[in-house]
Scaffold this motif. Structure first.
Motif, mmCIF file in Angstrom:
data_model
loop_
_atom_site.group_PDB
_atom_site.id
_atom_site.type_symbol
_atom_site.label_atom_id
_atom_site.label_comp_id
_atom_site.label_asym_id
_atom_site.label_seq_id
_atom_site.Cartn_x
_atom_site.Cartn_y
_atom_site.Cartn_z
ATOM 1 N N LEU A 4 15.230 11.089 25.701
ATOM 2 C CA LEU A 4 14.962 12.462 25.259
ATOM 3 C C LEU A 4 13.490 12.861 25.381
ATOM 4 C CD1 LEU A 4 16.497 14.244 22.193
ATOM 5 C CD2 LEU A 4 14.065 14.429 22.679
ATOM 6 N N LYS A 58 20.005 14.114 27.452
ATOM 7 C CA LYS A 58 19.093 13.733 28.537
ATOM 8 C C LYS A 58 19.331 14.573 29.791
ATOM 9 C CE LYS A 58 19.292 9.034 26.708
ATOM 10 N NZ LYS A 58 19.774 7.651 26.938
ATOM 11 N N GLY A 189 20.404 11.513 23.062
ATOM 12 C CA GLY A 189 19.047 11.403 23.578
ATOM 13 C C GLY A 189 18.347 10.084 23.393
#
Length: 293
Positions: A4, A58, A189
């Motif tokens: 992330l 992501k 993430g």
DNA sequence: AACCTTCCCTGATGGC
DNA sequence: TGCCATCAGGGAAGGT
């Protein structure tokens, strides 16, 4: 490995440079990263304005006027800007696992899978050595894009990330806490680096079974996850091997890592030797004194 | 359903 | 010198 903070760092770097720009042309190779016919890029994308660049987990989402271009960087994906007025770099970062990596703006090479060109001469490159990345193209009215995101858990910085939900989702699950943090359906993430760092900060051994965690330990993990991710973003991401931001520069969080990649070195907090084990087929780093079994 | 293992992919590295 | 096994891991698929 872009997690992330690395994806968010790229987003923040790219957005002001590309928002409102009209795409002049696109080139793409035949790589397996494309989840559609790559020729569709050249067919549909030119002429459209980039309205926004968003992130979910992501994934990076290029919001165009009539399409969404979605990119997942996988393990070694890079999204960089190339300015024709800037000289390409010949500087490299050396890494024992993945070797030499460019550290600044660079010309396209055999690992560059698509390029988006703007009328200004600036381009966005997608480069991915190991090709674990994925590229999707959706019509703006195509609701199947939701299928891609349907299994993702809450964004750690959103209101949907609540202690109540966190504890409920843990339930009586039997797997190890490290594996759960890597599950994108649990919280979105987190990857291998930030999972290890969050568990160090929370003082929890990565191999602990979730159902046997004390509530106060769960609370500390709940707080540590967004905390380490935030620190990662502030530092501009972590460069272990391939990560570079949109300008081709390396991150800074690798200087602040407490356990990841520090096997055999001393813990900054207690001076014990950091150990490396395998949890869920992933290299896992921890301090045996700060994170007791 | 929950959990675990395998696979994809490349380039550097170490052993022989 | 070359050859081969090994390692790194996000996420999906396949297996138990």
């Amino acid at each position: 490995m872009p997690e992330l903070p690395e994806v968010e760092t790229i987003r923040r770097g790219l957005l002001p440079k590309i928002k409102g720009q009209r795409i002049d042309g696109v080139t793409a190779d035949g790589s397996k990263v494309f989840q559609m016919d790559p020729e569709l890029l050249g067919l549909h994308i030119p002429g459209q304005v980039i309205c926004d660049l968003r992130r979910r987990a992501k994934y990076l989402i290029f919001e165009l006027e009539r399409h969404r271009l979605i990119v997942h960087l996988g393990m070694t994906g890079q999204l960089t800007l190339r300015n024709p007025g800037t000289r390409d770099s010949n500087r490299f970062l050396r890494h024992p696992v993945t070797g030499l990596q460019r550290t600044r703006q660079h010309a396209p090479d055999r690992h560059t899978h698509f390029q988006i060109h703007f009328a200004t001469g600036t381009s966005v490159f997608f480069r991915d050595v190991r090709k674990f990345g994925k590229v999707y193209l959706f019509d703006i009215s195509d609701e199947s894009v939701e299928i891609l995101f349907s299994r993702l858990g809450p964004e750690p910085f959103s209101e949907s990330y609540t202690l109540k939900g966190f504890l409920e989702k843990m339930g009586t699950r039997k797997l190890r806490i490290k594996s759960l943090l890597l599950d994108q359906g649990f919280v979105a993430g987190v990857g291998n680096i930030y999972a290890d760092e969050a568990l160090f900060q929370a003082g929890v051994y990565p191999g602990r079974r979730v159902r046997y965690l004390r509530k106060y330990e769960k609370v500390r993990i709940f707080e540590a996850v967004p905390d380490v991710l935030r620190k990662g973003i502030v530092a501009g991401g972590t460069t272990i091997s391939d990560f570079v931001d949109s300008d081709g520069a390396v991150g800074g969080f690798q200087e602040q890592l407490n356990v990841y990649g520090r096997e055999g070195q001393r813990c900054y907090r207690c001076d014990s030797v950091i150990l490396k084990i395998i949890v869920g087929q992933r290299g896992t780093h921890y301090c045996p004194a700060c994170q007791k079994r």
